[in-house]
Scaffold this motif. Structure first.
Motif, PDB file in Angstrom:
ATOM      1  N   THR A 109       0.845  -1.054   0.008  1.00  0.00           N
ATOM      2  CA  THR A 109       0.011  -0.038  -0.053  1.00  0.00           C
ATOM      3  C   THR A 109       0.838   1.203   0.192  1.00  0.00           C
ATOM      4  OG1 THR A 109      -1.748   1.426   1.108  1.00  0.00           O
ATOM      5  CG2 THR A 109      -0.094  -0.048   2.606  1.00  0.00           C
ATOM      6  N   GLY A 110       0.471   2.296  -0.831  1.00  0.00           N
ATOM      7  CA  GLY A 110       1.224   3.403  -0.785  1.00  0.00           C
ATOM      8  C   GLY A 110       2.437   3.532  -1.908  1.00  0.00           C
ATOM      9  N   LYS A 128       0.951   2.208  -7.103  1.00  0.00           N
ATOM     10  CA  LYS A 128       0.276   1.487  -8.189  1.00  0.00           C
ATOM     11  C   LYS A 128      -0.532   2.120  -8.822  1.00  0.00           C
ATOM     12  CE  LYS A 128      -1.201  -1.581  -5.233  1.00  0.00           C
ATOM     13  NZ  LYS A 128      -0.467  -1.040  -3.974  1.00  0.00           N
ATOM     14  N   THR A 129      -1.644   3.141  -7.993  1.00  0.00           N
ATOM     15  CA  THR A 129      -2.722   3.726  -8.621  1.00  0.00           C
ATOM     16  C   THR A 129      -1.959   5.218  -9.465  1.00  0.00           C
ATOM     17  OG1 THR A 129      -4.170   3.225  -6.793  1.00  0.00           O
ATOM     18  CG2 THR A 129      -4.829   4.867  -8.313  1.00  0.00           C
ATOM     19  N   HIS A 130      -1.019   5.475  -8.753  1.00  0.00           N
ATOM     20  CA  HIS A 130      -0.436   6.657  -9.623  1.00  0.00           C
ATOM     21  C   HIS A 130       0.166   6.362 -10.667  1.00  0.00           C
ATOM     22  CE1 HIS A 130       2.416  10.168  -9.783  1.00  0.00           C
ATOM     23  NE2 HIS A 130       3.329   9.327 -10.103  1.00  0.00           N
ATOM     24  N   SER A 167      -6.073   5.468   0.177  1.00  0.00           N
ATOM     25  CA  SER A 167      -5.825   3.965  -0.276  1.00  0.00           C
ATOM     26  C   SER A 167      -6.792   3.525  -0.996  1.00  0.00           C
ATOM     27  CB  SER A 167      -5.251   3.430   1.078  1.00  0.00           C
ATOM     28  OG  SER A 167      -5.112   2.159   0.731  1.00  0.00           O
ATOM     29  N   SER A 168      -6.602   2.940  -1.937  1.00  0.00           N
ATOM     30  CA  SER A 168      -7.511   2.046  -2.863  1.00  0.00           C
ATOM     31  C   SER A 168      -7.820   0.773  -1.707  1.00  0.00           C
ATOM     32  CB  SER A 168      -6.844   1.562  -4.142  1.00  0.00           C
ATOM     33  OG  SER A 168      -6.429   2.434  -4.736  1.00  0.00           O
TER      34      SER A 168
END
Ligand SMILES: Nc1ncnc2c1ncn2[C@@H]1O[C@H](COP(=O)(O)OP(=O)(O)OP(=O)(O)O)[C@@H](O)[C@H]1O
Length: 913
Positions: free
Chosen positions: A202-203, A206-208, A317-318
């Motif tokens: 997490t963090g 990935k989403t970025h 966080s997703s």
């Protein structure tokens, strides 16, 4: 541009750390960019090597589609699963100050989370980039000397090699796009499906990496931009082929709300919760996009809809696994027909990052989400690991881990090696992130060894196509048409007509002549894809057939068992019916018997209807001057018989004397010195030898008179029908009561008629009574034969008891038997105080002239002895036959005793002693 040669080696070194292995030589020649790996990486592992980012950055390639450089063109790299590694900048993800636990943190869906302030973390890093394909992971230094001693044997540094490319922290999105996404786009545009998955803690970015932000767009926006720029460019260049493309986008997320299982949410506008059925997602909307703006707007909407929340590790966080599908549908305009040539799907999955509770500080619902996220990540890794082990040792079966989560079920084809996928791992280089980074690298680095040697690009396309069919809404599905070539192949297989086959061949050849070789190749690939799709369909059918067969077996067994039970029940039913029939027959017989008995009873009733009434009208008894109680019979008794009986009954012999008064037999009895003579009528007087003279003390405290006519005795029963079967005179053990009774019975009826009087005495009175009884001990029996007519015999057989009133003989049986037939008073051998009256056996016809019909029928009740005595004393004025309620109440001293008894006692007391 080629990717570096994969050298899937991961070495772990112990303290003292050795120098990290040099990156593979291919890396130096793999790219036009020069990756200057810090040669001092091993010497100074805690420092990030300077990375010549400018050399890595490609010229702006998003504006124009680059020349196709698909992975399939490379020799070795194409065989393996491509795994990229991206290192996030250290200060890129400031952490929130407070702990956003499940209770106070807010689930952010469609909202942007507050950006936490930048927290200055530690400056130390645990990961350095050795080269374009290698990193070294170093454990952070121990905090204390004790722990340093304990950790002296720990692994201090690990070198991970073989990545397709390692993106250092300074790397920019376009660079990642060019290396990771661009080759996938090339394959996608050429009709091949592929998958890009972002994995990491997490963090870690990935989403970025996948979506980025408006100022720094990620893979998806860049891919869309390139797709549409390519389309625009092609349009401007007067389309180089006859396959215009149509693009569709579908987005959904798999999440778990409060640990209540996995759910699927359509991220498209107006999307709703979806369900997965037999590995297909039902109702997922697919939106056709024609411009870049539409596509970006759609993706932005989806991202706003996605479930996010703030944790200690990530402010936004997703909390779900997000999947976006971009489908390219190609059509052929041959012959003016709008024919689909198949689709390719580019799938991009942004997985939620694995979390550690200690680090995220999650509680409550956040913690439940963490469990779901970690579980999905674990299952995803298990699938890839199983695939790897299966490839290493084909005898090892491919485990079915994909069944354990919706994500892996959806991506089954990729996880089982039938389709090509690409992984991009994102890590954080901070010392605090050592555990997360180490865990990810240790787990994911072996995936580089997964090979796609047996990968059939076309089968992959067909499989993706099959999956797409399940994704597309029915209305979209209707728009799809069969390829002409597919129809031709099917028709060729099915048609038996050579002429038509020939003509079709001619048509096909004509078409093929018109079609360019690339088109023919694509069409053939489509045909193969269709066949592959059918094979898959048959596989599904076979699985369904097996399920149906198994269900059929279960139902058959159940039906057999049910049949056996029904048979048993039928047998029992038959047995019950037989029993019922038997009972019916028995009941019928009994009914017949009852009918016969009723008939007989009616006959008897009709016969005896004109007979004399049964009982005596009155009991005649009087007390003469000598205070003697007499009992008389209207007929002359046989003196011989009387003598013979009296001789056997000392009491009656002593106390009861037959009195001859003319033609009458008079029986007298001494009651305590008083002789009571019973009157003229034919009377069987049975009295209690009570010393009535002592009743001055009034020991008698009560009496009961009962006269019960049993149901079985009809009013028209004659005396001949009745037997006196007993006369009871008894004193019970309590010595306080004395009762006597006449018991009659009819041979026709089992019921009995009993008349009795029961006298209750006080104990004082009993003493004398008892004495009286003692005096009379030895009394056996008395026979009133002397009072009966001479025709009777002193026999011990049954006879008829006839009672008569003071008006003479009124009772006759069959008119042939003399009234007052012989009876025998016998002492019951068991109860000394009990006397029985037995009729003599001879049933002689009574030739009496008495006319029974003249007798009133109203007085059929056998009167108690006391009443009869009183009647005798007082005359006929006392109507004892009145109903009880009409009679005067007993006096206070009577205490419940009968009027007759009281009066009788008074009368007797008044007698002179
Ligand atoms: N390479 C990068 N350059 C700059 N900022 C980055 C980079 N990677 C991540 N970030 C920032 O780090 C923060 C966390 O990143 P991101 O949300 O993408 O992490 P994540 O892996 O998706 O986390 P989660 O799994 O919890 O969703 C974001 O604010 C993002 O902008």
């Amino acid at each position: 541009m080629t990717s570096p040669r994969s050298t899937t080696t991961c070495t772990a070194r112990r303290n003292p750390p050795r120098r990290a292995r040099e990156p593979p030589s291919s890396s130096s020649s793999s790219s036009s960019s020069t990756v200057a790996v810090a040669g001092a990486a091993a010497a100074a592992p805690t420092q990030i090597a300077p990375f010549p980012l400018d050399d890595l950055l490609l010229p702006s390639s998003s504006s124009s589609f680059p020349p196709p450089q698909p992975y399939s063109n490379t020799s070795d790299a194409s065989l393996n699963l491509r795994v990229f590694l991206r290192v996030r900048p250290l200060d890129a993800a400031p952490r929130p100050r407070r702990n956003p636990s499940g209770a106070d943190s807010k689930l952010l869906r469609g909202r942007s989370a507050p950006r936490p302030k930048v927290a200055k973390g530690k400056s130390g890093v645990c990961l350095i980039v050795n080269s374009a394909s290698s990193v070294t992971l170093s454990a952070p230094p121990p905090l204390s000397s004790t722990s340093a001693l304990l950790d002296s044997k720990r692994i201090k540094s690990e070198v991970y090699n073989g990545f397709s490319f390692v993106f250092p922290p300074e790397s920019r999105q376009p660079e990642v796009f060019d290396r990771v996404m661009d080759p996938l786009l090339v394959d996608f545009m050429s009709g091949k499906s592929s998958l890009l998955v972002a994995m990491g803690p997490t963090g870690s970015g990935k989403t970025h990496t996948m979506f980025g932000c408006p100022r720094d767009p990620g893979m998806v926006p860049l891919a869309l931009k390139k797709i549409f720029s390519y389309a625009v460019g092609n349009a401007a260049r007067t389309t180089d082929d006859n396959f215009p493309r149509t693009y569709y986008i579908s987005m959904f997320e798999i999440y778990s709300e409060r640990g209540k299982g996995e759910r699927i949410l359509d991220l498209c506008p107006d999307g709703v919760d979806l369900s997965i059925h037999q590995l297909t997602i039902k109702g997922l909307r697919e939106v056709m996009i024609s411009t870049l703006a539409e596509a970006e707007s759609l993706v932005a909407c989806g991202m706003l809809k996605r479930t996010t929340a703030a944790t200690n590790a990530n402010s936004q966080s997703s909390r779900s696994q997000c999947i976006i599908n971009i489908r390219c549908d190609r059509k052929s305009l041959l012959d003016g027909n709008d024919l689909s040539l198949g689709s390719a799907v580019l799938t991009i999955a942004d997985l939620a990052g694995a979390e550690r509770e200690k680090k995220t500080g999650n509680q409550g619902s956040r913690l439940l989400e963490s469990n779901f996220i970690n579980n999905t990540s674990m299952v995803f890794g298990l699938c890839l690991r199983s695939l790897l082990e299966h490839q290493k040792n084909p005898r090892k079966p491919l485990q079915k881990h994909f069944k354990n989560s919706l994500l892996t079920r959806y991506l089954r084809d990729y996880l089982e090696g039938r389709k090509r996928m690409t992984l991009i791992l994102t890590v954080k280089p901070g010392e605090d992130d050592y555990l997360d980074t180490s865990f990810l690298l240790r787990k994911a680095s072996p995936y580089m060894k997964i090979k796609y040697s047996n990968l059939d690009d076309f089968s992959g396309l067909s499989s993706q196509k099959r999956s797409n069919l399940t994704l597309i809404c029915p209305e979209n599905f209707k728009r799809r048409k069969l390829n002409d070539l597919e129809l031709a192949v099917e028709n060729c297989d099915a048609s038996a007509n050579e002429d038509s086959r020939e003509s079709k061949r001619v048509d096909d050849s004509e078409k093929l002549q018109e079609i360019e070789p690339s088109q023919v190749l694509n069409s053939s690939s489509e045909s193969l894809a269709t066949l592959d799709s059918k094979v898959g369909h048959y596989d599904d059918l076979y699985a369904q057939l097996q399920r149906v067969t198994r269900n059929e077996m279960i139902m058959r067994n159940f039906a057999k068992a049910l049949w056996q039970v029904l048979k048993q029940y039928k047998q029992k039913l038959l047995e019950s019916e037989g029993a019922i029939e038997i009972l019916k027959e028995t009941i019928g017989k009994k009914d017949n018997e009852i009918m016969e008995l009723q008939k007989k009873l009616e006959e008897l009733s009709s016969y005896s209807s004109c007979q004399m009434p049964l009982f005596v009208e009155e009991f005649s008894c009087r007390v003469d001057d000598q205070s003697t109680c007499h009992a008389t019979r209207p007929q002359t008794a046989n003196s011989d018989t009387a003598d013979s009986v009296a001789s056997s009954d000392s009491r009656w012999q002593n106390n009861v004397e037959p009195i001859e008064q003319g033609s009458k037999n008079v029986l007298s009895r001494d009651y305590g010195g008083k002789n009571i003579e019973f009157g003229e009528s034919g009377v069987w007087e049975i009295s209690c030898p009570v010393d009535l003279t002592e009743s001055a003390n009034d020991p008698l405290i009560g009496s009961e008179e009962t006269c019960v006519e049993a149901e079985g005795v009809a009013s028209n029963d004659t005396a001949s029908d009745l037997h006196q079967i007993g006369h009871k005179e008894e004193v019970n053990n309590s010595n306080t009561d004395c009762s006597y009774s006449l018991v009659l019975e009819s041979p026709k009826h089992p019921a009995k008629v009993q008349c009795s009087e029961r006298l209750l005495y006080e104990p004082h009175g009993y003493q004398e009574i008892n004495q009286e009884h003692n005096d009379s001990k030895g009394l056996k029996s008395a026979q009133s034969e002397s009072m009966c007519n001479g025709s009777s015999k002193a026999d011990d057989d049954e006879g008829i008891l006839s009672l008569s009133g003071n008006k003479g003989p009124i009772l006759a049986n069959d008119s042939k038997r003399p009234l007052g037939s012989d009876v025998l008073l016998n002492e019951d051998p068991e109860t000394k105080n009990e006397f029985q009256v037995k009729e003599l056996p001879e049933r002689e016809k009574h030739d009496s002239t008495s006319k029974p019909c003249n007798v009133k029928k109203s007085k059929r009740r056998l009167l108690p002895a006391s009443t009869m005595l009183l009647k005798e004393f007082t005359g006929p004025d006392i109507d004892t036959d009145k109903p009880k309620q009409e009679r005067p109440k007993a006096s206070a001293e009577g205490t419940g005793r009968s009027n007759g008894s009281i009066s009788l006692i008074r009368l007797l007391n008044a007698l002179p002693k």
